[in-house]
Scaffold this active site. Sequence first.
Site, PDB file in Angstrom:
ATOM      1  CE1 TYR A  45      -4.320  -1.293  -0.027  1.00  0.00           C
ATOM      2  CE2 TYR A  45      -3.174  -3.079   1.087  1.00  0.00           C
ATOM      3  CZ  TYR A  45      -4.268  -2.602   0.400  1.00  0.00           C
ATOM      4  OH  TYR A  45      -5.310  -3.444   0.128  1.00  0.00           O
ATOM      5  N   GLY A  47       2.765   3.853  -1.638  1.00  0.00           N
ATOM      6  CA  GLY A  47       2.996   4.226  -3.022  1.00  0.00           C
ATOM      7  C   GLY A  47       1.659   4.301  -3.736  1.00  0.00           C
ATOM      8  N   GLY A  49      -1.643   3.302  -5.504  1.00  0.00           N
ATOM      9  CA  GLY A  49      -2.565   2.172  -5.476  1.00  0.00           C
ATOM     10  C   GLY A  49      -2.413   1.307  -4.240  1.00  0.00           C
ATOM     11  CG  HIS A  65      -2.074   8.169   4.238  1.00  0.00           C
ATOM     12  ND1 HIS A  65      -1.757   8.398   2.916  1.00  0.00           N
ATOM     13  CD2 HIS A  65      -2.102   9.387   4.843  1.00  0.00           C
ATOM     14  CE1 HIS A  65      -1.588   9.700   2.733  1.00  0.00           C
ATOM     15  NE2 HIS A  65      -1.795  10.326   3.887  1.00  0.00           N
ATOM     16  CG  ASP A  66      -3.640   4.080   0.270  1.00  0.00           C
ATOM     17  OD1 ASP A  66      -2.919   5.098   0.327  1.00  0.00           O
ATOM     18  OD2 ASP A  66      -3.292   3.030  -0.302  1.00  0.00           O
ATOM     19  CG  ASP A 111      -1.107  13.993   4.688  1.00  0.00           C
ATOM     20  OD1 ASP A 111      -1.625  12.965   4.207  1.00  0.00           O
ATOM     21  OD2 ASP A 111      -0.920  15.031   4.019  1.00  0.00           O
TER      22      ASP A 111
END
Length: 137
Positions: A45, A47, A49, A65-66, A111
């Site tokens: 995860y 990076g 995608g 985070h995604d 973040d």
Amino acid sequence: AVCVSLLGAANIPPHPLNLINFMEMIRYTIPCEKTWGEYADYGCYCGAGGSGRPIDALDRCCYVHDNCYGDAANIRDCNPKTQSYSYKLTKRTIICYGAAGTCARVVCDCDRTAALCFGDSEYIEGHKNIDTARFCQ
């Protein structure tokens, strides 16, 4: 210890302000011997995608985070990847400013949480640049 590296800074292409803020947060929380870029292609995860199950605690930071960015994108007119925000690095923590629930504050909190998670998680060299087709299904 504070790590500062300006070597090659003139050759860095421009990034959206949000990405610059996130990179600064990461640099503030990770060990001095690492660079923020070492986290850009880590696990399933970290990076662009992501798929499958996170392979370790650090990869889980990126997974969370995604998902956080996904939630932020549901706020009207909110683009988490370009949203600017105000924050402060102080006393080994990160403080986000702005009204709770606003796009800027939510993205900053995403973040902040990820950067602090990176600082608390072990970096396993063998999980960098893994074969995602094999390990991330």
